[in-house]
Motif scaffolding. Structure first.
Motif, PDB file in Angstrom:
ATOM      1  N   HIS A   1      14.644  -7.302  -5.989  1.00 56.73           N
ATOM      2  CA  HIS A   1      14.874  -5.931  -6.875  1.00 56.73           C
ATOM      3  C   HIS A   1      15.508  -4.883  -7.795  1.00 56.73           C
ATOM      4  O   HIS A   1      15.084  -4.232  -7.913  1.00 56.73           O
ATOM      5  CB  HIS A   1      16.306  -5.310  -5.364  1.00 56.73           C
ATOM      6  N   HIS A   2      16.001  -5.844  -8.252  1.00 55.38           N
ATOM      7  CA  HIS A   2      16.620  -5.481  -9.558  1.00 55.38           C
ATOM      8  C   HIS A   2      15.598  -5.682 -10.597  1.00 55.38           C
ATOM      9  O   HIS A   2      15.565  -4.643 -11.416  1.00 55.38           O
ATOM     10  CB  HIS A   2      17.499  -6.388 -10.466  1.00 55.38           C
TER      11      HIS A   2
ATOM     12  N   GLU B   1       0.581  -0.994   0.092  1.00 54.15           N
ATOM     13  CA  GLU B   1      -0.339  -0.155  -0.210  1.00 54.15           C
ATOM     14  C   GLU B   1       0.555   1.311   0.089  1.00 54.15           C
ATOM     15  O   GLU B   1       0.436   2.535  -0.172  1.00 54.15           O
ATOM     16  CB  GLU B   1      -0.973   0.051   1.316  1.00 54.15           C
ATOM     17  N   HIS B   2       2.449   1.284   0.267  1.00 53.62           N
ATOM     18  CA  HIS B   2       2.929   2.086   0.743  1.00 53.62           C
ATOM     19  C   HIS B   2       3.990   2.760  -0.159  1.00 53.62           C
ATOM     20  O   HIS B   2       5.026   2.875  -0.093  1.00 53.62           O
ATOM     21  CB  HIS B   2       3.294   2.389   1.763  1.00 53.62           C
ATOM     22  N   GLY B   3       3.537   2.361  -1.854  1.00 57.01           N
ATOM     23  CA  GLY B   3       4.561   2.891  -2.714  1.00 57.01           C
ATOM     24  C   GLY B   3       5.851   1.728  -3.256  1.00 57.01           C
ATOM     25  O   GLY B   3       7.023   2.038  -4.051  1.00 57.01           O
ATOM     26  N   TRP B   4       5.762   0.769  -2.650  1.00 60.79           N
ATOM     27  CA  TRP B   4       6.843   0.369  -2.642  1.00 60.79           C
ATOM     28  C   TRP B   4       6.628  -1.222  -4.050  1.00 60.79           C
ATOM     29  O   TRP B   4       7.730  -1.384  -4.274  1.00 60.79           O
ATOM     30  CB  TRP B   4       7.608  -1.306  -1.187  1.00 60.79           C
ATOM     31  N   GLN B   5       5.520  -1.700  -4.550  1.00 62.75           N
ATOM     32  CA  GLN B   5       5.481  -1.542  -5.680  1.00 62.75           C
ATOM     33  C   GLN B   5       5.736  -1.305  -7.002  1.00 62.75           C
ATOM     34  O   GLN B   5       5.428  -0.195  -7.093  1.00 62.75           O
ATOM     35  CB  GLN B   5       3.976  -2.841  -6.410  1.00 62.75           C
ATOM     36  N   PRO B   6       6.155  -1.775  -7.392  1.00 63.53           N
ATOM     37  CA  PRO B   6       7.091  -1.167  -9.244  1.00 63.53           C
ATOM     38  C   PRO B   6       5.174  -0.230  -9.481  1.00 63.53           C
ATOM     39  O   PRO B   6       4.411  -0.723  -9.753  1.00 63.53           O
ATOM     40  CB  PRO B   6       6.898  -1.649 -10.425  1.00 63.53           C
ATOM     41  N   PRO B   7       5.381   1.109 -10.721  1.00 66.10           N
ATOM     42  CA  PRO B   7       4.277   1.334 -10.292  1.00 66.10           C
ATOM     43  C   PRO B   7       3.312   1.217 -12.090  1.00 66.10           C
ATOM     44  O   PRO B   7       2.868   1.900 -12.213  1.00 66.10           O
ATOM     45  CB  PRO B   7       5.190   3.166 -11.002  1.00 66.10           C
ATOM     46  N   THR B   8       4.343   0.685 -12.821  1.00 67.00           N
ATOM     47  CA  THR B   8       3.847  -0.682 -13.568  1.00 67.00           C
ATOM     48  C   THR B   8       4.035  -2.052 -13.373  1.00 67.00           C
ATOM     49  O   THR B   8       5.212  -2.527 -13.490  1.00 67.00           O
ATOM     50  CB  THR B   8       3.986  -0.077 -15.191  1.00 67.00           C
ATOM     51  N   PRO B   9       3.262  -2.549 -14.163  1.00 63.90           N
ATOM     52  CA  PRO B   9       3.480  -3.784 -14.209  1.00 63.90           C
ATOM     53  C   PRO B   9       4.190  -4.964 -14.513  1.00 63.90           C
ATOM     54  O   PRO B   9       5.253  -4.574 -15.645  1.00 63.90           O
ATOM     55  CB  PRO B   9       2.037  -4.856 -15.170  1.00 63.90           C
ATOM     56  N   VAL B  10       4.968  -5.606 -13.967  1.00 64.69           N
ATOM     57  CA  VAL B  10       6.385  -6.450 -14.396  1.00 64.69           C
ATOM     58  C   VAL B  10       6.152  -7.587 -15.505  1.00 64.69           C
ATOM     59  O   VAL B  10       4.971  -8.483 -15.704  1.00 64.69           O
ATOM     60  CB  VAL B  10       7.248  -6.963 -13.343  1.00 64.69           C
ATOM     61  N   ARG B  11       6.293  -6.899 -16.859  1.00 65.78           N
ATOM     62  CA  ARG B  11       6.441  -8.462 -17.735  1.00 65.78           C
ATOM     63  C   ARG B  11       7.729  -9.144 -17.137  1.00 65.78           C
ATOM     64  O   ARG B  11       8.781  -9.102 -16.988  1.00 65.78           O
ATOM     65  CB  ARG B  11       7.263  -7.474 -19.241  1.00 65.78           C
ATOM     66  N   ILE B  12       6.953 -10.461 -18.279  1.00 63.98           N
ATOM     67  CA  ILE B  12       8.314 -11.983 -18.269  1.00 63.98           C
ATOM     68  C   ILE B  12       8.783 -11.630 -19.318  1.00 63.98           C
ATOM     69  O   ILE B  12      10.040 -12.084 -18.412  1.00 63.98           O
ATOM     70  CB  ILE B  12       6.933 -12.649 -18.305  1.00 63.98           C
ATOM     71  N   GLY B  13       9.099 -10.783 -19.709  1.00 66.83           N
ATOM     72  CA  GLY B  13      10.908 -10.823 -20.832  1.00 66.83           C
ATOM     73  C   GLY B  13      11.541 -10.253 -19.577  1.00 66.83           C
ATOM     74  O   GLY B  13      13.182  -9.957 -20.023  1.00 66.83           O
ATOM     75  N   THR B  14      11.351  -8.752 -18.873  1.00 67.34           N
ATOM     76  CA  THR B  14      12.282  -7.727 -17.770  1.00 67.34           C
ATOM     77  C   THR B  14      12.464  -9.307 -16.838  1.00 67.34           C
ATOM     78  O   THR B  14      13.525  -9.347 -16.897  1.00 67.34           O
ATOM     79  CB  THR B  14      11.208  -7.084 -17.441  1.00 67.34           C
ATOM     80  N   VAL B  15      11.843  -9.880 -15.941  1.00 65.12           N
ATOM     81  CA  VAL B  15      12.195 -10.761 -15.591  1.00 65.12           C
ATOM     82  C   VAL B  15      12.902 -12.276 -15.865  1.00 65.12           C
ATOM     83  O   VAL B  15      14.503 -11.924 -15.426  1.00 65.12           O
ATOM     84  CB  VAL B  15      11.103 -12.353 -15.320  1.00 65.12           C
ATOM     85  N   ILE B  16      13.412 -12.642 -17.231  1.00 67.59           N
ATOM     86  CA  ILE B  16      14.131 -13.321 -18.341  1.00 67.59           C
ATOM     87  C   ILE B  16      14.928 -12.269 -17.788  1.00 67.59           C
ATOM     88  O   ILE B  16      16.078 -12.954 -17.920  1.00 67.59           O
ATOM     89  CB  ILE B  16      13.346 -13.720 -19.706  1.00 67.59           C
ATOM     90  N   ASP B  17      15.082 -11.411 -18.514  1.00 66.52           N
ATOM     91  CA  ASP B  17      16.603 -10.594 -19.195  1.00 66.52           C
ATOM     92  C   ASP B  17      17.515 -10.763 -18.236  1.00 66.52           C
ATOM     93  O   ASP B  17      18.529 -10.356 -17.590  1.00 66.52           O
ATOM     94  CB  ASP B  17      16.181  -9.099 -19.688  1.00 66.52           C
ATOM     95  N   VAL B  18      16.568 -10.374 -16.831  1.00 71.43           N
ATOM     96  CA  VAL B  18      17.435 -10.178 -15.980  1.00 71.43           C
ATOM     97  C   VAL B  18      18.123 -10.715 -15.764  1.00 71.43           C
ATOM     98  O   VAL B  18      19.248 -11.066 -14.965  1.00 71.43           O
ATOM     99  CB  VAL B  18      16.138  -9.092 -14.357  1.00 71.43           C
ATOM    100  N   ILE B  19      17.533 -12.109 -15.129  1.00 74.28           N
ATOM    101  CA  ILE B  19      17.978 -13.515 -14.751  1.00 74.28           C
ATOM    102  C   ILE B  19      19.379 -13.995 -15.622  1.00 74.28           C
ATOM    103  O   ILE B  19      19.743 -14.022 -15.099  1.00 74.28           O
ATOM    104  CB  ILE B  19      16.813 -14.221 -14.478  1.00 74.28           C
ATOM    105  N   THR B  20      19.179 -13.811 -17.379  1.00 74.14           N
ATOM    106  CA  THR B  20      20.006 -14.106 -17.983  1.00 74.14           C
ATOM    107  C   THR B  20      21.010 -13.363 -17.388  1.00 74.14           C
ATOM    108  O   THR B  20      22.562 -13.894 -18.057  1.00 74.14           O
ATOM    109  CB  THR B  20      19.430 -14.258 -19.047  1.00 74.14           C
ATOM    110  N   GLU B  21      21.294 -12.057 -17.127  1.00 77.87           N
ATOM    111  CA  GLU B  21      22.037 -11.099 -17.173  1.00 77.87           C
ATOM    112  C   GLU B  21      22.724 -11.538 -16.335  1.00 77.87           C
ATOM    113  O   GLU B  21      24.412 -11.299 -16.294  1.00 77.87           O
ATOM    114  CB  GLU B  21      22.085  -9.651 -16.971  1.00 77.87           C
TER     115      GLU B  21
END
Length: 541
Positions: free
Chosen positions: A532-533, A423-443
């Motif tokens: 976090h990333h 409730e207090h602004g700790w979630q990302p302002p936009t929905p997380v895409r599965i492509g972002t999850v894959i990119d961060v993990i592979t990197e």
């Protein structure tokens, strides 16, 4: 010219100090008759006392010549040096100063003592905290060289000690950055973990080791909010307390150093600025990268470092970047920085973050369950400031959310923590895409995207698929079949199995290797860092 006392007549001050008219024919003859009647033993004692005082004076003069006036005043200005027969006694009220004198100047003292007292001369260094005779001598001496070399700040300026806590004087040309509570942070409150242990131990050595020249200048670098300022202020506070010379310890920022230098140039008062800075026992400059691209200020700072190094004093610096990476810094300054000890503070690991959350909560009279501590530490991976902000908001939320009995003093559990982060602004302002999850993990795992899509059963590839399944399910709105299709899988059962296996491994705190870097990292810590990333990457897009 110093008047030479005689035994034929009393000093004028002595005769005038007696009230009323003297008795006729009695008082003028009192002093000489007393000297004529003195015993030979007392005359020898007086002569020996005068010889000891003269020898002590000669030893101090020659020691000041050897060490230089600044170094002599730094270590012997508050010490009492006396000669008693064939022994030179040095008394000081600071254990730190006594230790330093014993470790660094015994050779010089022994040589001078044997030169003036004979080959059997000995040196004695002791600590005395309550010596009335010494206090009397100090008071009678009046202002000495220290007062001339280090003029005191005008009335109203920041003093070396205030209300029992040392506040490092900042001079008159610029206002210092004043820490909370009008005092410097305490080194004992610094939470030590694997990410900052080297920096902490080096700081302790700089404070306590008399032979600390090998680690000075101490250059501490790391990202914002990891504790560099706390460490610098803790060094200054503890060194000021242990040395007994808080007025000779100073904490400033790079911006403040620059402003004071510019102000002194405009006021044609550069000598006062140099005396104030170069004759310190310890100089700590935070955010030293502020001097970047300031050529004249860098030149002045370079000469300051040289002067402090020659005097045997200490320098502590902090920056967001390694000295080699700071842009538009002179090579001479970089070389000076690298000549000392350069240490990095990394982001705190999970164990250190849990300890930080516990300490921050205690400071706010807040009690968290172990699960709540883990939850806060798991969500706030970026910096100590992020942890501090989370605990502060949690305390406010706790005060506004009474328990069933209407009191806000109950133990905080995971329910309130989850509410905080939702409730207090700790979630990302936009929905997380599965492509972002894959990119961060592979990197992070040094994998190619095609390896996750393929059929490889390499350990890192299997771990990468499991992490995508776990974080994709947690941070996105995708279902198991959708995550399976993103990984090129026809059936989602393998994705569900991989996620369950990762949960078990996290509960067991399995250690894994990340990318090509040596060493292992706990799996829960890796998940926290990836989460976090991913959130930061999503917020930036």
């Amino acid at each position: 010219m110093v008047p030479v006392p005689t035994v034929s007549a009393p000093p004028a001050s002595q005769a005038n100090s007696i009230p009323g008219p003297p008795a006729t024919g009695a008082e003028p003859e009192a002093t000489p008759s007393r000297h004529r009647g003195a015993s030979p033993a007392k005359s020898v004692a007086r002569q020996g006392s005068r010889d000891d005082a003269a020898a002590a004076s000669r030893i101090k003069e020659q020691l000041a010549t050897r060490l230089g006036p600044h170094k002599f005043e730094m270590w012997f200005g508050r010490a009492d040096l006396q000669v008693r027969g064939e022994r030179v006694e040095i008394a000081t009220d600071s254990p730190f100063v006594a230790k330093w004198i014993d470790a660094n100047f015994t050779g010089d003292l022994t040589g001078l003592a044997r030169e003036h007292l004979g080959g059997d001369a000995k040196i004695s260094v002791r600590v005395t905290s309550d010596d009335p005779a010494r206090r009397g001598r100090t008071a009678a001496a009046g202002p000495g060289p220290a007062h001339l070399a280090h003029p005191q700040s005008p009335r109203g300026a920041h003093q070396g000690v205030a209300s029992g806590a040392p506040l490092i004087p900042a001079g008159r040309d610029a206002e210092p950055r004043r820490p909370r509570g009008n005092s410097l942070r305490c080194l004992a409150e610094f939470v030590v973990g694997t990410s900052n242990r080297l920096a902490y131990e080096t700081a302790r050595r700089l404070i306590e080791d008399p032979d600390a020249g090998t680690v000075s200048p101490l250059f501490i670098h790391g990202e914002c909010g990891l504790g560099k300022t706390h460490l610098l202020q803790g060094i200054c506070r503890q060194f000021a307390n242990s040395s007994g010379r808080p007025g000779q310890v100073r904490y400033v920022t790079g911006e403040q150093f620059t402003n004071e230098y510019i102000a002194s140039l405009r006021a044609n008062n550069i000598d006062a600025f140099r005396n104030r800075v170069r004759k310190l026992d310890l100089l700590a400059i935070d955010d030293v990268h502020f001097l970047s691209n300031k050529v004249r200020t860098q030149g002045e700072f370079l000469h300051t470092l040289d002067a402090i190094d020659l005097s045997g004093s200490r320098v502590v610096l902090a920056s967001d970047e390694h000295p080699r990476i700071i842009k538009r810094f002179s090579q001479a300054l970089i070389s000076r920085f690298l000549s000392g000890m350069v240490v990095q503070i990394d982001r705190p690991d999970r164990e250190t973050r849990v300890a930080l959350v516990a300490r921050l909560a205690r400071a706010r009279d807040l009690e968290l369950t172990p699960a709540a501590l883990e939850a806060v530490a798991g969500r706030c991976v970026g910096s100590v400031r992020e942890l501090e902000g989370a605990v502060t908001k949690l305390a406010a939320l706790r005060a506004l959310t009474p328990d069933r009995e209407g009191t806000p003093d109950a133990v905080v559990g995971t329910v309130l923590v989850e509410r905080l982060f939702q409730e207090h602004g700790w979630q990302p302002p936009t929905p997380v895409r599965i492509g972002t999850v894959i990119d961060v993990i592979t990197e992070r795992l040094a994998l190619a995207r095609g390896e996750l899509m393929g059929s490889s059963r390499h350990r890192r590839v299997v771990l990468g698929r499991a992490l995508v399944a776990y974080l994709g399910r947690e941070m996105t709105t995708h279902s198991y079949p959708e995550i399976a299709r993103a990984l090129g899988r026809t059936y989602h059962s393998t994705i569900h199995t991989a996620e369950q296996r990762l949960r078990r491994q996290m509960a067991e705190e399995l250690h894994v290797q990340v990318g090509e870097t040596p060493g292992l990292i706990p799996l829960p810590e890796l998940v926290d860092q990836l989460r976090h990333h991913i959130a930061r990457t999503t917020a930036a897009t």
